[in-house]
Scaffold this motif. Structure first.
Motif, mmCIF file in Angstrom:
data_model
loop_
_atom_site.group_PDB
_atom_site.id
_atom_site.type_symbol
_atom_site.label_atom_id
_atom_site.label_comp_id
_atom_site.label_asym_id
_atom_site.label_seq_id
_atom_site.Cartn_x
_atom_site.Cartn_y
_atom_site.Cartn_z
ATOM 1 N N GLU A 136 -19.230 42.761 -67.841
ATOM 2 C CA GLU A 136 -19.100 42.958 -66.402
ATOM 3 C C GLU A 136 -17.692 42.606 -65.968
ATOM 4 O O GLU A 136 -16.958 41.939 -66.686
ATOM 5 C CB GLU A 136 -20.087 42.067 -65.651
ATOM 6 N N TYR A 137 -17.329 43.060 -64.778
ATOM 7 C CA TYR A 137 -16.040 42.703 -64.201
ATOM 8 C C TYR A 137 -16.210 42.411 -62.719
ATOM 9 O O TYR A 137 -17.187 42.840 -62.100
ATOM 10 C CB TYR A 137 -15.014 43.838 -64.403
ATOM 11 N N GLU A 138 -15.277 41.665 -62.167
ATOM 12 C CA GLU A 138 -15.221 41.395 -60.739
ATOM 13 C C GLU A 138 -13.804 41.665 -60.269
ATOM 14 O O GLU A 138 -12.847 41.282 -60.940
ATOM 15 C CB GLU A 138 -15.557 39.947 -60.425
ATOM 16 N N LEU A 139 -13.673 42.310 -59.125
ATOM 17 C CA LEU A 139 -12.372 42.556 -58.529
ATOM 18 C C LEU A 139 -12.136 41.540 -57.425
ATOM 19 O O LEU A 139 -12.974 41.357 -56.553
ATOM 20 C CB LEU A 139 -12.296 43.967 -57.946
ATOM 21 N N TYR A 140 -11.000 40.872 -57.484
ATOM 22 C CA TYR A 140 -10.595 39.923 -56.453
ATOM 23 C C TYR A 140 -9.345 40.448 -55.771
ATOM 24 O O TYR A 140 -8.400 40.870 -56.444
ATOM 25 C CB TYR A 140 -10.282 38.549 -57.056
ATOM 26 N N VAL A 141 -9.341 40.443 -54.454
ATOM 27 C CA VAL A 141 -8.171 40.810 -53.666
ATOM 28 C C VAL A 141 -7.821 39.587 -52.831
ATOM 29 O O VAL A 141 -8.650 39.081 -52.081
ATOM 30 C CB VAL A 141 -8.460 42.024 -52.755
ATOM 31 N N MET A 142 -6.590 39.118 -53.000
ATOM 32 C CA MET A 142 -6.151 37.912 -52.293
ATOM 33 C C MET A 142 -4.829 38.161 -51.593
ATOM 34 O O MET A 142 -4.034 38.984 -52.059
ATOM 35 C CB MET A 142 -5.973 36.766 -53.286
ATOM 36 N N ASP A 143 -4.606 37.436 -50.517
ATOM 37 C CA ASP A 143 -3.282 37.497 -49.906
ATOM 38 C C ASP A 143 -2.343 36.601 -50.711
ATOM 39 O O ASP A 143 -2.767 35.903 -51.630
ATOM 40 C CB ASP A 143 -3.320 37.127 -48.428
ATOM 41 N N LYS A 144 -1.069 36.647 -50.388
ATOM 42 C CA LYS A 144 -0.065 35.905 -51.166
ATOM 43 C C LYS A 144 -0.256 34.393 -51.095
ATOM 44 O O LYS A 144 0.235 33.662 -51.935
ATOM 45 C CB LYS A 144 1.347 36.267 -50.699
ATOM 46 N N LYS A 145 -1.016 33.919 -50.111
ATOM 47 C CA LYS A 145 -1.290 32.482 -49.997
ATOM 48 C C LYS A 145 -2.494 32.070 -50.829
ATOM 49 O O LYS A 145 -2.827 30.900 -50.898
ATOM 50 C CB LYS A 145 -1.511 32.107 -48.533
ATOM 51 N N GLY A 146 -3.181 33.034 -51.445
ATOM 52 C CA GLY A 146 -4.329 32.724 -52.284
ATOM 53 C C GLY A 146 -5.663 32.801 -51.572
ATOM 54 O O GLY A 146 -6.692 32.462 -52.149
ATOM 55 N N ASN A 147 -5.677 33.250 -50.319
ATOM 56 C CA ASN A 147 -6.934 33.400 -49.583
ATOM 57 C C ASN A 147 -7.655 34.661 -50.045
ATOM 58 O O ASN A 147 -7.072 35.747 -50.066
ATOM 59 C CB ASN A 147 -6.676 33.473 -48.078
ATOM 60 N N ASN A 148 -8.917 34.522 -50.387
ATOM 61 C CA ASN A 148 -9.717 35.635 -50.881
ATOM 62 C C ASN A 148 -10.006 36.611 -49.746
ATOM 63 O O ASN A 148 -10.548 36.229 -48.723
ATOM 64 C CB ASN A 148 -11.011 35.096 -51.481
ATOM 65 N N LYS A 149 -9.658 37.888 -49.938
ATOM 66 C CA LYS A 149 -9.889 38.923 -48.935
ATOM 67 C C LYS A 149 -10.956 39.906 -49.368
ATOM 68 O O LYS A 149 -11.225 40.866 -48.680
ATOM 69 C CB LYS A 149 -8.585 39.690 -48.678
#
Length: 101
Positions: free
Chosen positions: A57-70
């Motif tokens: 399985e895989y998970e996609l993480y999108v974060m801003d440059k400060k590391g906050n999960n979006k």
């Protein structure tokens, strides 16, 4: 040189099944040169210990440059994954198909 802790984590499924997640690798998206976000794919083996089955399985993480999960941390199955452009990645399915997401 050192032991260390196990890298597996345990999850409980809905019907009493035990699932172990064994991380395989993390992919950083080198094509996204945006100053606004970072894309990471986490790829792991998910093992159902009661049924002795294993799937990838895989998970996609999108974060801003400060590391906050979006992102909503969408999880899906696939035999392998790779970023192919700034906002797309390819998934190799168990049937041998390649899907673009």
């Amino acid at each position: 040189s050192g032991g260390g802790a196990s890298s597996s984590s345990s999850l409980s499924g809905g019907t009493g099944s035990k699932r172990m997640k064994r991380p395989r690798f993390l992919l950083y998206n080198p094509y996204n040169r945006s100053s606004k976000e970072i894309n990471i794919l986490m790829y792991y083996d998910s093992i159902n210990t009661q049924q002795a089955t294993e799937e990838s399985e895989y998970e996609l993480y999108v974060m801003d440059k400060k590391g906050n999960n979006k992102s909503s941390n969408n999880r899906s199955s696939g035999q392998s994954v790779a970023f192919v452009t700034r906002n797309r990645f390819a998934v190799l399915t168990a049937d041998g198909e390649i899907l673009l997401k």
